[in-house]
Design a protein around this motif. Structure first.
Motif, PDB file in Angstrom:
ATOM      1  N   PRO A 146      35.592  37.792  39.613  1.00  0.00           N
ATOM      2  CA  PRO A 146      36.676  38.627  40.138  1.00  0.00           C
ATOM      3  C   PRO A 146      36.570  38.955  41.623  1.00  0.00           C
ATOM      4  O   PRO A 146      37.419  39.672  42.166  1.00  0.00           O
ATOM      5  N   ASP A 147      35.559  38.420  42.304  1.00  0.00           N
ATOM      6  CA  ASP A 147      35.238  38.841  43.677  1.00  0.00           C
ATOM      7  C   ASP A 147      36.429  38.830  44.620  1.00  0.00           C
ATOM      8  O   ASP A 147      36.664  39.792  45.364  1.00  0.00           O
ATOM      9  N   ILE A 148      37.189  37.730  44.603  1.00  0.00           N
ATOM     10  CA  ILE A 148      38.263  37.599  45.585  1.00  0.00           C
ATOM     11  C   ILE A 148      39.380  38.629  45.344  1.00  0.00           C
ATOM     12  O   ILE A 148      39.953  39.171  46.288  1.00  0.00           O
ATOM     13  N   PHE A 149      39.660  38.936  44.083  1.00  0.00           N
ATOM     14  CA  PHE A 149      40.694  39.928  43.795  1.00  0.00           C
ATOM     15  C   PHE A 149      40.212  41.340  44.142  1.00  0.00           C
ATOM     16  O   PHE A 149      40.989  42.154  44.653  1.00  0.00           O
ATOM     17  N   LEU A 150      38.957  41.626  43.886  1.00  0.00           N
ATOM     18  CA  LEU A 150      38.422  42.941  44.216  1.00  0.00           C
ATOM     19  C   LEU A 150      38.386  43.149  45.730  1.00  0.00           C
ATOM     20  O   LEU A 150      38.706  44.238  46.225  1.00  0.00           O
ATOM     21  N   LYS A 151      38.028  42.093  46.449  1.00  0.00           N
ATOM     22  CA  LYS A 151      38.017  42.183  47.914  1.00  0.00           C
ATOM     23  C   LYS A 151      39.431  42.409  48.448  1.00  0.00           C
ATOM     24  O   LYS A 151      39.646  43.217  49.359  1.00  0.00           O
ATOM     25  N   THR A 152      40.399  41.713  47.871  1.00  0.00           N
ATOM     26  CA  THR A 152      41.789  41.856  48.313  1.00  0.00           C
ATOM     27  C   THR A 152      42.294  43.272  48.068  1.00  0.00           C
ATOM     28  O   THR A 152      42.963  43.860  48.928  1.00  0.00           O
ATOM     29  N   ALA A 153      41.977  43.837  46.916  1.00  0.00           N
ATOM     30  CA  ALA A 153      42.386  45.218  46.622  1.00  0.00           C
ATOM     31  C   ALA A 153      41.779  46.196  47.620  1.00  0.00           C
ATOM     32  O   ALA A 153      42.453  47.131  48.086  1.00  0.00           O
ATOM     33  N   ARG A 154      40.506  45.976  47.969  1.00  0.00           N
ATOM     34  CA  ARG A 154      39.857  46.858  48.957  1.00  0.00           C
ATOM     35  C   ARG A 154      40.565  46.780  50.298  1.00  0.00           C
ATOM     36  O   ARG A 154      40.796  47.797  50.963  1.00  0.00           O
ATOM     37  N   LEU A 155      40.911  45.576  50.724  1.00  0.00           N
ATOM     38  CA  LEU A 155      41.623  45.411  51.997  1.00  0.00           C
ATOM     39  C   LEU A 155      42.983  46.114  51.966  1.00  0.00           C
ATOM     40  O   LEU A 155      43.419  46.692  52.971  1.00  0.00           O
ATOM     41  N   MET A 156      43.651  46.061  50.810  1.00  0.00           N
ATOM     42  CA  MET A 156      44.971  46.670  50.670  1.00  0.00           C
ATOM     43  C   MET A 156      44.886  48.191  50.532  1.00  0.00           C
ATOM     44  O   MET A 156      45.905  48.885  50.620  1.00  0.00           O
ATOM     45  N   GLY A 157      43.677  48.690  50.294  1.00  0.00           N
ATOM     46  CA  GLY A 157      43.493  50.127  50.177  1.00  0.00           C
ATOM     47  C   GLY A 157      43.999  50.705  48.868  1.00  0.00           C
ATOM     48  O   GLY A 157      44.390  51.878  48.806  1.00  0.00           O
ATOM     49  N   ILE A 158      43.991  49.894  47.801  1.00  0.00           N
ATOM     50  CA  ILE A 158      44.454  50.355  46.494  1.00  0.00           C
ATOM     51  C   ILE A 158      43.427  49.987  45.437  1.00  0.00           C
ATOM     52  O   ILE A 158      42.562  49.128  45.659  1.00  0.00           O
ATOM     53  N   ASN A 171      41.080  29.808  35.330  1.00  0.00           N
ATOM     54  CA  ASN A 171      40.086  30.480  36.160  1.00  0.00           C
ATOM     55  C   ASN A 171      40.663  31.727  36.815  1.00  0.00           C
ATOM     56  O   ASN A 171      40.015  32.767  36.889  1.00  0.00           O
ATOM     57  N   GLY A 172      41.902  31.616  37.301  1.00  0.00           N
ATOM     58  CA  GLY A 172      42.538  32.754  37.956  1.00  0.00           C
ATOM     59  C   GLY A 172      42.815  33.890  36.992  1.00  0.00           C
ATOM     60  O   GLY A 172      42.631  35.067  37.321  1.00  0.00           O
ATOM     61  N   CYS A 173      43.263  33.554  35.784  1.00  0.00           N
ATOM     62  CA  CYS A 173      43.538  34.582  34.769  1.00  0.00           C
ATOM     63  C   CYS A 173      42.252  35.296  34.370  1.00  0.00           C
ATOM     64  O   CYS A 173      42.236  36.516  34.192  1.00  0.00           O
ATOM     65  N   LYS A 174      41.171  34.533  34.235  1.00  0.00           N
ATOM     66  CA  LYS A 174      39.878  35.142  33.908  1.00  0.00           C
ATOM     67  C   LYS A 174      39.438  36.097  35.018  1.00  0.00           C
ATOM     68  O   LYS A 174      38.949  37.200  34.743  1.00  0.00           O
ATOM     69  N   ALA A 175      39.620  35.670  36.262  1.00  0.00           N
ATOM     70  CA  ALA A 175      39.224  36.509  37.397  1.00  0.00           C
ATOM     71  C   ALA A 175      40.031  37.801  37.437  1.00  0.00           C
ATOM     72  O   ALA A 175      39.493  38.882  37.687  1.00  0.00           O
ATOM     73  N   ALA A 176      41.338  37.703  37.185  1.00  0.00           N
ATOM     74  CA  ALA A 176      42.194  38.894  37.182  1.00  0.00           C
ATOM     75  C   ALA A 176      41.783  39.847  36.069  1.00  0.00           C
ATOM     76  O   ALA A 176      41.727  41.070  36.264  1.00  0.00           O
ATOM     77  N   LYS A 177      41.483  39.297  34.894  1.00  0.00           N
ATOM     78  CA  LYS A 177      41.071  40.118  33.762  1.00  0.00           C
ATOM     79  C   LYS A 177      39.774  40.853  34.077  1.00  0.00           C
ATOM     80  O   LYS A 177      39.641  42.054  33.822  1.00  0.00           O
ATOM     81  N   LYS A 178      38.813  40.138  34.659  1.00  0.00           N
ATOM     82  CA  LYS A 178      37.532  40.752  35.004  1.00  0.00           C
ATOM     83  C   LYS A 178      37.689  41.818  36.086  1.00  0.00           C
ATOM     84  O   LYS A 178      36.885  42.751  36.152  1.00  0.00           O
ATOM     85  N   ALA A 179      38.713  41.670  36.919  1.00  0.00           N
ATOM     86  CA  ALA A 179      38.971  42.647  37.982  1.00  0.00           C
ATOM     87  C   ALA A 179      39.760  43.852  37.481  1.00  0.00           C
ATOM     88  O   ALA A 179      40.048  44.763  38.245  1.00  0.00           O
ATOM     89  N   ASN A 180      40.124  43.841  36.190  1.00  0.00           N
ATOM     90  CA  ASN A 180      40.928  44.915  35.586  1.00  0.00           C
ATOM     91  C   ASN A 180      42.306  45.003  36.232  1.00  0.00           C
ATOM     92  O   ASN A 180      42.832  46.091  36.476  1.00  0.00           O
ATOM     93  N   MET A 181      42.885  43.834  36.492  1.00  0.00           N
ATOM     94  CA  MET A 181      44.221  43.769  37.067  1.00  0.00           C
ATOM     95  C   MET A 181      45.199  43.155  36.074  1.00  0.00           C
ATOM     96  O   MET A 181      44.830  42.271  35.296  1.00  0.00           O
TER      97      MET A 181
END
Length: 402
Positions: A146-158, A171-181
Motif C-alpha cells: 500500500p506504500d504508494i497510496f499511503l504516501k499519496t494520501a499524506r501529500l494530499m493532507g487527508i 495488484n492495485g486493488c490489493k494495495a488499495a485494500k491494504k491502505a484502507n481505501m
C-alpha cells in the motif's frame, strides 16, 4: 467523508498495457528471449522491479540488469516517436472534469516512472486536474503493497479512509485494500483477466460515473447511509440503525398499521436484521426503503423506496412503497418523494414499477393515478380480495425529460 480521489494511470487513464507489453516483448526479443503474456501479466499494476523479479524467475535474467532497462527505454522511446503515447481511456477526460468541478482533490499514484507520468499527462492535457503525481519509484515497496497510496494520501493532507482509488489491476486493488481505501475497479479488457474482486465495485466504462455514484460507493464501503436524491423539501437517504426506533413509531400509528409491511416486526427484530438488509438491499441490489428527511428541520417523517419482490412465486417485480408520519400527510410529501424515486428507479435501470393498494385507501389510489400508475388485472395469492395491483412504465420518465 470522501475528500480525495487517487487514479492509477496505466490502464485507467491511458490504455497502455498492450503498449507496455509490446515494449518489453521487443526488448527481450532483441536478446533472443520470447516472453509469454501469461507470465508478464502478473506485473500489471506494479513496478519495473516487480517485472525484473519475474524475468529472473522465469528466464534467468539478473534482477539488477541495468543494461536491459536502458535497452527497454530506448525501445519505448522509439515506439512513442513512431506512434505517440497510448490513447486515453474513453470518457476519462470528461470524468476528470466532472470530478474537478465537484471540488475533489485528485492525484495519480502510478507504478510508472515520474518522467513518463509527467509526459503522458502533459501530452493529453490532463495535468491540470491533479494536485499530485506520485511514482512507484518514490516508495520502498511496489503494489500490491500500500506504500504508494499511503504516501499519496499524506501529500494530499487527508486520511486513507477519506480516499477513493480507481484501479484496473489485481495488484492495485490489493494495495488499495491494504491502505484502507475505497476502491473502484475499471475492467479494462486490455489489462488481462485481472481479479478485481477486492474492489467495492467494478465498472466497465466512465461515461456515467459522477460525484453521486462515487459518493454512494464510498458510503457503502464504510457502511454509512448514502444520499439517494433530494427534492425541494426532502433529503432522501439510506437508513441507518439509529433511524429504526423513529420509523417504528411511524409504523405503530393507528393509521399506518394496515399500510406498512414493517409493522409486524418488533424493534429488536428490526435492529437485528438491519445489517443484513443494508448489505443485501443497498449494496447488492442498489434498491431498498429509504428515509425521508425534511430539509428545514432535519426531521425523519417517513420512508419510501423500491424493493425486488417475487409475486406468486415466479414473477419478478420491483415494488414501490411508502409511509408518511400522520402529522405530515396531506402536505404533498408522499407525491414529492415518490416522484423523485420514480426518476431514481429509471436511472438505475428499472423498466416497470408496481404497487399494491387496498380499494378503500383513497389517498394512495389518488397518488398512484397522479404519478402515472395504471391498474392491472393481476392478483397476489396471499393478498386479500380488496387489494389492487398498479403498474408504472419507467419509459414515461424518459418522455417527460425529452
Amino acid at each position: 467523508m470522501l475528500k480525495g480521489i487517487i487514479f492509477d494511470m496505466d490502464g485507467v487513464l491511458i490504455n497502455s498495457e498492450p503498449f507496455h507489453f509490446k515494449v518489453w516483448e521487443e526488448t527481450l526479443r532483441r536478446r533472443g528471449i520470447y516472453i509469454e503474456y501469461e507470465i508478464y501479466k502478473a506485473c500489471i499494476g506494479s513496478t519495473i522491479g516487480f517485472l525484473m523479479d519475474l524475468l529472473h524467475k522465469h528466464y534467468g535474467i539478473s534482477r539488477n540488469d541495468e543494461e536491459l532497462i536502458s535497452e527497454m527505454k530506448i525501445v519505448k522511446a522509439e515506439m512513442i516517436k513512431k506512434q505517440g503515447y497510448p490513447p486515453l481511456i474513453p470518457h476519462i477526460k470528461e470524468l476528470l472534469y466532472r470530478l474537478f468541478e465537484a471540488g475533489y482533490d485528485m492525484a495519480i499514484a502510478s507504478s510508472s516512472p515520474m518522467e513518463y507520468i509527467e509526459n503522458v499527462t502533459e501530452y493529453w492535457g490532463i495535468r491540470k486536474y491533479f494536485k499530485y503525481l506520485v511514482s512507484g519509484e518514490c516508495v520502498e515497496n511496489p503494489k500490491p503493497a500500500p506504500d504508494i497510496f499511503l504516501k499519496t494520501a499524506r501529500l494530499m493532507g487527508i486520511s486513507p479512509k477519506e480516499c477513493l482509488v480507481v484501479e484496473d489491476s489485481q495488484n492495485g486493488c490489493k494495495a488499495a485494500k491494504k491502505a484502507n481505501m475505497t476502491c473502484m475497479a475499471f475492467y479494462n479488457q486490455d489489462s488481462g483477466k485481472q481479479d478485481l474482486s477486492l474492489a467495492s465495485v467494478v465498472v466497465e466504462g466512465f461515461e456515467e460515473i459522477d460525484k453521486n455514484f462515487l459518493e454512494k460507493i464510498y458510503s457503502h464501503n464504510h457502511h454509512i447511509p448514502a444520499l439517494v436524491c433530494e427534492t425541494s423539501r426532502l433529503v432522501i437517504r439510506e437508513m441507518k440503525k439509529e433511524d429504526i426506533p423513529r420509523l417504528m413509531e411511524i409504523y405503530a400509528q393507528e393509521t399506518s398499521k394496515e399500510a406498512c409491511d414493517g409493522g409486524g416486526k418488533s424493534l429488536t427484530e428490526e435492529l437485528e436484521n438491519f445489517e443484513s438488509y443494508r448489505t443485501y438491499m443497498y449494496e447488492m441490489c442498489d434498491m431498498g426503503y429509504w428515509c425521508l428527511v425534511k430539509k428545514d428541520t432535519a426531521e425523519l417523517i417517513g420512508r419510501a423506496g423500491i424493493e425486488p419482490k417475487f409475486w406468486n412465486h415466479n414473477m419478478s417485480v420491483v415494488e414501490l412503497g411508502y409511509i408518511i408520519d400522520e402529522n405530515f400527510r396531506k402536505q404533498g410529501f408522499a407525491y414529492e418523494a415518490c416522484k423523485a424515486i420514480l426518476k431514481v428507479a429509471y436511472e438505475r435501470g428499472a423498466v416497470s414499477l408496481y404497487c399494491r393498494i387496498k380499494k378503500g385507501n383513497i389517498p394512495s389510489l389518488n397518488l398512484a393515478k397522479k404519478l402515472g400508475f395504471e391498474k392491472i388485472d393481476y392478483h397476489l395469492q396471499e393478498d386479500s380480495q380488496d387489494m389492487e395491483v398498479w403498474r408504472y412504465t419507467c419509459a414515461e420518465i424518459e418522455n417527460q425529460l425529452q
